[in-house]
Design a protein around this motif. Structure first.
Motif, PDB file in Angstrom:
ATOM      1  N   ILE A 140      -7.955 -11.412  -2.266  1.00  0.00           N
ATOM      2  CA  ILE A 140      -9.283 -10.808  -2.422  1.00  0.00           C
ATOM      3  C   ILE A 140      -9.476  -9.650  -1.444  1.00  0.00           C
ATOM      4  N   GLU A 141      -9.074  -9.827  -0.201  1.00  0.00           N
ATOM      5  CA  GLU A 141      -9.283  -8.768   0.794  1.00  0.00           C
ATOM      6  C   GLU A 141      -8.508  -7.502   0.449  1.00  0.00           C
ATOM      7  N   GLU A 142      -7.252  -7.634   0.055  1.00  0.00           N
ATOM      8  CA  GLU A 142      -6.459  -6.463  -0.321  1.00  0.00           C
ATOM      9  C   GLU A 142      -7.030  -5.826  -1.588  1.00  0.00           C
ATOM     10  N   SER A 143      -7.501  -6.644  -2.527  1.00  0.00           N
ATOM     11  CA  SER A 143      -8.097  -6.111  -3.755  1.00  0.00           C
ATOM     12  C   SER A 143      -9.352  -5.304  -3.430  1.00  0.00           C
ATOM     13  N   LYS A 144     -10.200  -5.837  -2.556  1.00  0.00           N
ATOM     14  CA  LYS A 144     -11.410  -5.105  -2.159  1.00  0.00           C
ATOM     15  C   LYS A 144     -11.044  -3.828  -1.410  1.00  0.00           C
ATOM     16  N   LYS A 145     -10.023  -3.901  -0.594  1.00  0.00           N
ATOM     17  CA  LYS A 145      -9.561  -2.719   0.154  1.00  0.00           C
ATOM     18  C   LYS A 145      -9.136  -1.615  -0.807  1.00  0.00           C
ATOM     19  N   ARG A 146      -8.404  -1.978  -1.853  1.00  0.00           N
ATOM     20  CA  ARG A 146      -7.956  -0.982  -2.834  1.00  0.00           C
ATOM     21  C   ARG A 146      -9.131  -0.383  -3.602  1.00  0.00           C
ATOM     22  N   LEU A 147     -10.113  -1.222  -3.935  1.00  0.00           N
ATOM     23  CA  LEU A 147     -11.309  -0.715  -4.614  1.00  0.00           C
ATOM     24  C   LEU A 147     -12.068   0.261  -3.718  1.00  0.00           C
TER      25      LEU A 147
END
Length: 162
Positions: A140-147
């Motif tokens: 989730i954290e990496e996904s939010k970072k990419r967004l």
């Protein structure tokens, strides 16, 4: 790492170099999930190593990709996902699948206008694995970072002129 190069056929040995480029494969669960899903997309270990890169490296986008990412619908999808992924800490694969399934109706954005930008932002390509599985592997954290990165970079992408 996990390979003994001396017992590998010569044609597979370049794979060791490809996997060696990956920053950190210490997360065994992530690594195993990538291998499990990647088997459907790669015929050889070399292809598998190449296929796995988006999970470990910063994504690079073509001008065509940037046009998709900069699109108003894409930006709406990214903001929606950033908001939804921030609502709770523990996401299961089923929760993520539910998010992917329900969001097009909520946003009134369907088909390639919905799926292409999501795969691009998370995986760097418009086609590929199930979006929920990509998010689960990234975390989730990496996904939010990419967004967040794409939402910030939007200001840097030139607007497409007709």
């Amino acid at each position: 790492i996990f390979f003994n190069i001396s017992i590998m056929p010569k044609w597979e040995q370049p794979t060791i170099n490809e996997f060696a480029k990956i920053k950190d494969i210490s997360d065994k669960n992530k690594y195993q999930n990538i291998i499990k899903i990647g088997r459907d997309y790669a015929q050889t270990l070399v292809e598998l190593a190449e296929w796995a890169k988006p999970f470990y490296f910063d994504l690079e986008f073509t001008e065509e990709d940037k046009e998709i990412l900069n699109n108003e619908n894409s930006q709406t999808v990214f903001k929606h996902y950033l908001e939804k992924l921030s609502e709770k800490d523990n996401w299961t694969l089923e929760d993520l699948k539910d998010l992917v399934k329900k969001s097009p109706k909520e946003l009134n954005i369907k088909g390639k206008d919905y799926y292409f930008p999501l795969r691009l932002v998370f995986f760097g390509k418009t086609s590929g694995p199930n979006i929920a599985e990509i998010i689960e592997i990234l975390g989730i954290e990496e996904s939010k970072k990419r967004l967040k990165k794409i939402l910030i970079l939007k200001r840097k992408f030139p607007e497409t002129e007709e």
